[in-house]
Design a protein around this motif. Structure first.
Motif, PDB file in Angstrom:
ATOM      1  N   SER A 152      60.734  31.372  22.937  1.00 30.66           N
ATOM      2  CA  SER A 152      61.807  31.178  21.959  1.00 30.66           C
ATOM      3  C   SER A 152      63.114  30.780  22.633  1.00 30.66           C
ATOM      4  O   SER A 152      63.795  29.841  22.204  1.00 30.66           O
ATOM      5  N   VAL A 153      63.463  31.517  23.706  1.00 32.16           N
ATOM      6  CA  VAL A 153      64.721  31.223  24.408  1.00 32.16           C
ATOM      7  C   VAL A 153      64.706  29.814  24.991  1.00 32.16           C
ATOM      8  O   VAL A 153      65.666  29.047  24.863  1.00 32.16           O
ATOM      9  N   THR A 154      63.592  29.455  25.617  1.00 28.76           N
ATOM     10  CA  THR A 154      63.487  28.128  26.216  1.00 28.76           C
ATOM     11  C   THR A 154      63.541  27.032  25.159  1.00 28.76           C
ATOM     12  O   THR A 154      64.202  26.005  25.336  1.00 28.76           O
ATOM     13  N   SER A 155      62.878  27.247  24.029  1.00 27.65           N
ATOM     14  CA  SER A 155      62.882  26.261  22.942  1.00 27.65           C
ATOM     15  C   SER A 155      64.287  26.092  22.365  1.00 27.65           C
ATOM     16  O   SER A 155      64.718  24.973  22.067  1.00 27.65           O
ATOM     17  N   ILE A 156      64.989  27.202  22.208  1.00 30.10           N
ATOM     18  CA  ILE A 156      66.364  27.136  21.686  1.00 30.10           C
ATOM     19  C   ILE A 156      67.260  26.362  22.637  1.00 30.10           C
ATOM     20  O   ILE A 156      68.086  25.536  22.210  1.00 30.10           O
ATOM     21  N   ILE A 157      67.108  26.608  23.932  1.00 31.44           N
ATOM     22  CA  ILE A 157      67.906  25.878  24.926  1.00 31.44           C
ATOM     23  C   ILE A 157      67.629  24.379  24.848  1.00 31.44           C
ATOM     24  O   ILE A 157      68.557  23.550  24.901  1.00 31.44           O
ATOM     25  N   ILE A 158      66.365  24.011  24.683  1.00 28.01           N
ATOM     26  CA  ILE A 158      66.001  22.595  24.586  1.00 28.01           C
ATOM     27  C   ILE A 158      66.616  21.970  23.343  1.00 28.01           C
ATOM     28  O   ILE A 158      67.190  20.877  23.389  1.00 28.01           O
ATOM     29  N   VAL A 159      66.521  22.667  22.191  1.00 21.83           N
ATOM     30  CA  VAL A 159      67.063  22.141  20.929  1.00 21.83           C
ATOM     31  C   VAL A 159      68.580  21.970  21.028  1.00 21.83           C
ATOM     32  O   VAL A 159      69.133  20.932  20.633  1.00 21.83           O
ATOM     33  N   VAL A 160      69.259  22.999  21.541  1.00 22.72           N
ATOM     34  CA  VAL A 160      70.726  22.925  21.668  1.00 22.72           C
ATOM     35  C   VAL A 160      71.124  21.791  22.611  1.00 22.72           C
ATOM     36  O   VAL A 160      72.087  21.062  22.350  1.00 22.72           O
TER      37      VAL A 160
ATOM     38  N   ALA B 187      63.149   9.959  18.825  1.00 22.41           N
ATOM     39  CA  ALA B 187      62.955  10.207  20.257  1.00 22.41           C
ATOM     40  C   ALA B 187      63.076  11.701  20.573  1.00 22.41           C
ATOM     41  O   ALA B 187      62.305  12.234  21.385  1.00 22.41           O
ATOM     42  N   ALA B 188      64.017  12.391  19.910  1.00 32.01           N
ATOM     43  CA  ALA B 188      64.222  13.819  20.170  1.00 32.01           C
ATOM     44  C   ALA B 188      63.021  14.646  19.713  1.00 32.01           C
ATOM     45  O   ALA B 188      62.605  15.572  20.405  1.00 32.01           O
ATOM     46  N   VAL B 189      62.463  14.309  18.543  1.00 31.83           N
ATOM     47  CA  VAL B 189      61.292  15.043  18.048  1.00 31.83           C
ATOM     48  C   VAL B 189      60.109  14.866  18.994  1.00 31.83           C
ATOM     49  O   VAL B 189      59.415  15.836  19.331  1.00 31.83           O
ATOM     50  N   ALA B 190      59.887  13.622  19.435  1.00 28.45           N
ATOM     51  CA  ALA B 190      58.781  13.357  20.362  1.00 28.45           C
ATOM     52  C   ALA B 190      58.989  14.110  21.673  1.00 28.45           C
ATOM     53  O   ALA B 190      58.058  14.747  22.202  1.00 28.45           O
ATOM     54  N   ALA B 191      60.218  14.046  22.200  1.00 27.83           N
ATOM     55  CA  ALA B 191      60.517  14.732  23.464  1.00 27.83           C
ATOM     56  C   ALA B 191      60.393  16.250  23.315  1.00 27.83           C
ATOM     57  O   ALA B 191      59.914  16.943  24.227  1.00 27.83           O
ATOM     58  N   PHE B 192      60.823  16.764  22.150  1.00 24.12           N
ATOM     59  CA  PHE B 192      60.755  18.207  21.936  1.00 24.12           C
ATOM     60  C   PHE B 192      59.306  18.678  21.869  1.00 24.12           C
ATOM     61  O   PHE B 192      58.958  19.735  22.410  1.00 24.12           O
ATOM     62  N   MET B 193      58.449  17.899  21.212  1.00 22.61           N
ATOM     63  CA  MET B 193      57.039  18.280  21.121  1.00 22.61           C
ATOM     64  C   MET B 193      56.391  18.340  22.504  1.00 22.61           C
ATOM     65  O   MET B 193      55.650  19.269  22.816  1.00 22.61           O
ATOM     66  N   VAL B 194      56.699  17.339  23.329  1.00 21.63           N
ATOM     67  CA  VAL B 194      56.156  17.324  24.688  1.00 21.63           C
ATOM     68  C   VAL B 194      56.703  18.512  25.483  1.00 21.63           C
ATOM     69  O   VAL B 194      55.957  19.221  26.177  1.00 21.63           O
ATOM     70  N   SER B 195      58.014  18.743  25.365  1.00 20.58           N
ATOM     71  CA  SER B 195      58.650  19.849  26.092  1.00 20.58           C
ATOM     72  C   SER B 195      58.092  21.192  25.631  1.00 20.58           C
ATOM     73  O   SER B 195      57.862  22.098  26.444  1.00 20.58           O
ATOM     74  N   PHE B 196      57.873  21.318  24.316  1.00 25.59           N
ATOM     75  CA  PHE B 196      57.358  22.577  23.768  1.00 25.59           C
ATOM     76  C   PHE B 196      55.963  22.874  24.324  1.00 25.59           C
ATOM     77  O   PHE B 196      55.656  24.013  24.692  1.00 25.59           O
TER      78      PHE B 196
ATOM     79  N   VAL C 236      56.381  23.937  27.958  1.00 23.10           N
ATOM     80  CA  VAL C 236      56.955  25.285  28.047  1.00 23.10           C
ATOM     81  C   VAL C 236      55.937  26.333  27.605  1.00 23.10           C
ATOM     82  O   VAL C 236      55.832  27.415  28.204  1.00 23.10           O
ATOM     83  N   TRP C 237      55.187  26.014  26.553  1.00 24.22           N
ATOM     84  CA  TRP C 237      54.165  26.963  26.077  1.00 24.22           C
ATOM     85  C   TRP C 237      53.135  27.228  27.171  1.00 24.22           C
ATOM     86  O   TRP C 237      52.772  28.381  27.431  1.00 24.22           O
ATOM     87  N   THR C 238      52.670  26.147  27.800  1.00 25.41           N
ATOM     88  CA  THR C 238      51.682  26.296  28.871  1.00 25.41           C
ATOM     89  C   THR C 238      52.251  27.091  30.043  1.00 25.41           C
ATOM     90  O   THR C 238      51.602  28.008  30.583  1.00 25.41           O
TER      91      THR C 238
END
Length: 242
Positions: free
Chosen positions: A11-19, A193-202, A205-207
């Motif tokens: 959650s923390v990592t995902s929030i940092i990426i979104v912000v 581009a942000a949605v695509a990048a976020f999905m890849v990053s998520f 990060v999940w892994t």
């Protein structure tokens, strides 16, 4: 414990990426919009100055401080400039009264067309334009229903005494909606581009989070077995860190 730690880290990592994406996107869109606006203003200024130079060379008569410009010649240039840069051009005299413009040419070519009623340029805008340069956003004294970029430059010619005098001004106007359309398209591209990048990053990060919490899960299982008196369970050490 294992679920809580895994979810917290994810959650923390995902929030940092979104912000980070939101901050980067906001800064990027603001800078791009400003750059586009400055480029549009520079383009209008350059074309208005070119038009003013042509008008100054098109004076066919001078008498009692009254100057007559070759309207047919200027009509050709105004039409060409208007189509090239998607802007309206107005040639006005020293009082701000229109001599020839994009709309007067349209009216001559199509008398039945619904042409906007035109008003004189305001005295403040004329004073600044005759002094050297005018730049603002507005409705051209009520000509337009929405705001336009407006640039004004003087028309300079040489009088009978050999002096340089401003005999009028050229005003160029371009719709601000062009910027709105450009900004909207930029936002759409960024969001995609942000949605695509976020999905890849998520996924990454999940892994990573799952693997990071794996030793803790194994230690928790081993601890449970130890508590039950089973000391045969071993926790493999697969890395040289904590």
């Amino acid at each position: 414990m294992k679920k809580s730690l895994f979810k917290k880290y994810l959650s923390v990592t995902s929030i940092i990426i979104v912000v980070s994406f939101l901050f980067l996107g906001t800064v990027m869109i603001v800078f791009i919009a400003r750059y586009f606006q400055s480029e549009k203003q520079a383009q209008l200024t350059q074309n208005a100055k070119s038009m003013a130079s042509i008008a100054g060379q098109s004076v066919v008569m001078m008498q009692d401080n009254q100057y007559l410009i070759d309207g047919s010649r200027m009509a050709l240039f105004i039409k060409a400039f208007s189509e090239n840069v998607d802007a309206d051009f107005f040639l006005v005299d020293q009082s701000g009264a229109e001599m020839i413009s994009t709309y007067s040419i349209e009216e001559d070519e199509n008398p039945s067309a619904d042409i906007k009623s035109r008003k004189n340029i305001s005295s403040e805008a004329m004073q600044q334009a005759l002094s050297g340069y005018f730049s603002a956003t507005g409705t051209m004294n009520g000509l337009y229903s929405s705001n336009y970029y407006i640039i004004g430059v003087p028309i300079v010619t040489t009088n009978s005494s050999g002096q340089q005098v401003a005999i009028g001004a050229v005003f160029a106007a371009s719709d601000l909606k062009v910027l709105d359309v450009f900004r909207d398209e930029t936002i759409k591209m960024f969001l995609l581009a942000a949605v695509a990048a976020f999905m890849v990053s998520f996924c990454i990060v999940w892994t990573f989070s799952y693997k990071l919490a794996k030793p803790l899960r194994e230690m928790a299982i081993a601890t449970k077995h130890f508590g039950e008196g089973d000391f045969s369970v071993r926790v493999p050490v697969e890395s040289q860190d904590e």
